[in-house]
Motif scaffolding. Structure first.
Motif, short mmCIF file in Angstrom:
data_model
loop_
_atom_site.label_atom_id
_atom_site.label_comp_id
_atom_site.label_asym_id
_atom_site.label_seq_id
_atom_site.Cartn_x
_atom_site.Cartn_y
_atom_site.Cartn_z
N UNK A 219 0.85 -1.18 0.00
CA UNK A 219 0.00 0.00 0.00
C UNK A 219 0.89 1.24 0.00
N UNK A 220 0.68 2.12 -0.98
CA UNK A 220 1.55 3.27 -1.19
C UNK A 220 0.75 4.56 -1.02
N UNK A 221 1.33 5.50 -0.29
CA UNK A 221 0.78 6.84 -0.15
C UNK A 221 1.58 7.79 -1.04
N UNK A 222 0.89 8.61 -1.82
CA UNK A 222 1.56 9.63 -2.63
C UNK A 222 1.03 10.99 -2.19
N UNK A 223 1.87 11.79 -1.56
CA UNK A 223 1.45 13.16 -1.26
C UNK A 223 1.66 13.99 -2.53
N UNK A 224 0.71 14.88 -2.79
CA UNK A 224 0.78 15.61 -4.06
C UNK A 224 0.50 14.72 -5.25
N UNK B 15 6.74 11.29 -1.08
CA UNK B 15 6.37 12.65 -0.70
C UNK B 15 6.74 13.61 -1.83
N UNK B 16 5.70 14.01 -2.59
CA UNK B 16 5.88 14.92 -3.71
C UNK B 16 5.16 16.25 -3.49
N UNK B 17 4.32 16.34 -2.47
CA UNK B 17 3.57 17.57 -2.23
C UNK B 17 4.52 18.72 -1.94
N UNK B 18 4.29 19.84 -2.62
CA UNK B 18 5.16 21.01 -2.44
C UNK B 18 4.54 22.20 -3.13
N UNK B 19 4.99 23.39 -2.75
CA UNK B 19 4.74 24.58 -3.54
C UNK B 19 5.93 24.76 -4.45
#
Length: 314
Positions: free
Chosen positions: A2-7, A73-77
């Motif tokens: 199970x993988x979480x991808x932020x952004x 973790x890819x979420x970013x501005x």
């Protein structure tokens, strides 16, 4: 797995979700995105569990990470100019946001955390190609936030034993990268402008060089890192040593579109790095089977994606 991808509703995240969905080892993909720069439509047709919200929301992060195996973790501005205009917003989203993700990964049982840093951390260091042992010299608040991202990953590995892998992304491009916002990257902006017969805006003289990396290649590396559980607390360049000037990039776009681009030179931007090229030695040691995608192949594929989009979306 199970993988979480932020952004995960963004450009790279949605491409990664699509690739992970093709692997039977991946049984669930969970996406967190506040849709500030991502688009839910990017996930259309994909079997993902979508959680709309911000990575500053600890309850939402805990919900996403519960029972998961790894976080990408890819979420970013994104964007150097955006960070120059509003450095605090970039810091909260990128540096504090990373800290929140790492804490959630710890609470969930020390999940494997892969995160995106940036080649912008090399900044004013003129050495070419850029290898990971170079002294970093950030030239923008954005670059500082990305240096904080990778530094936090290393610190959590050494302090808490968290399995981590920080990647320094260079100039990632490809299908799904939109041009319809103020901080769009150079390739989608220029493809969109050329197709529409509008001027291509060049900041400076156009001799600046970049190491452009196709999104499919980036996602292959990320997928391999997840499936093989590759761990390394040291930052890893995720690019392959190409070096293309912006003027050469325009010529590639002209070849792919069959159109002449109208060039419009304007002053250079604060915080922009003059030259960027990766040393890929560490990357190839960790991922010896990865294959690159040449700009001459990636640009036409990206142009085709733009031509299939409604005019209002490009």
């Amino acid at each position: 797995m199970k993988i979480v991808i932020t952004g995960g509703a963004g450009f790279i995240g949605s491409n990664l979700a699509g690739m992970l969905a093709e692997h039977p080892e991946v049984t669930q993909i969970r996406v967190i995105d506040n849709l500030s720069t991502g688009f839910k439509e990017n996930l259309a047709g994909l079997d993902v569990h979508f959680l709309e919200g911000d990575i500053q929301d600890t309850a939402l992060l805990d919900q996403a990470c519960h029972g998961a195996d790894a976080v990408v973790h890819l979420a970013a501005l994104p964007s150097v100019p955006r960070s120059v205009k509003d450095p605090l917003a970039s810091h909260h989203a990128n540096a504090t946001g990373t800290l929140q993700v790492l804490e959630a990964a710890r609470r969930a049982g020390d999940l494997h955390v892969i995160a995106a840093s940036s080649s912008s951390v090399y900044g004013a260091n003129p050495h070419i190609p850029k290898h990971e042992n170079l002294t970093v010299a950030p030239m923008s608040p954005y670059a500082v936030t990305k240096l904080a991202t990778e530094a936090y990953l290393g610190a959590y590995h050494h302090s808490y034993g968290l399995p981590v892998l920080p990647f320094r992304f260079f100039n990632v491009y490809g299908p799904g990268q939109r041009a319809d916002h103020p901080y769009a990257a150079v390739i989608p902006k220029w493809i969109s402008a050329t197709l529409a017969g509008q001027p291509v805006t060049i900041h400076g003289d156009g001799t600046q060089t970049r190491d452009f990396t196709y999104v499919g290649t980036v996602c292959h590396v990320l997928t391999d890192a997840l499936l093989r559980r590759v761990v390394d607390p040291r930052p890893v360049n995720l690019a392959f040593g190409s070096r293309t000037s912006l003027l050469d990039l325009i010529r590639e776009i002209e070849t792919a579109t069959g159109l002449r681009a109208c060039r419009e030179h304007v002053p250079g931007r604060v915080g922009d790095v003059p030259h960027s090229q990766a040393d890929s030695t560490r990357l190839r040691a960790l991922f010896p089977e990865v294959a690159t995608t040449a700009l001459q192949e990636g640009i036409p594929t990206t142009v085709d994606w733009f031509r299939q989009r409604p005019t209002s979306d490009v």
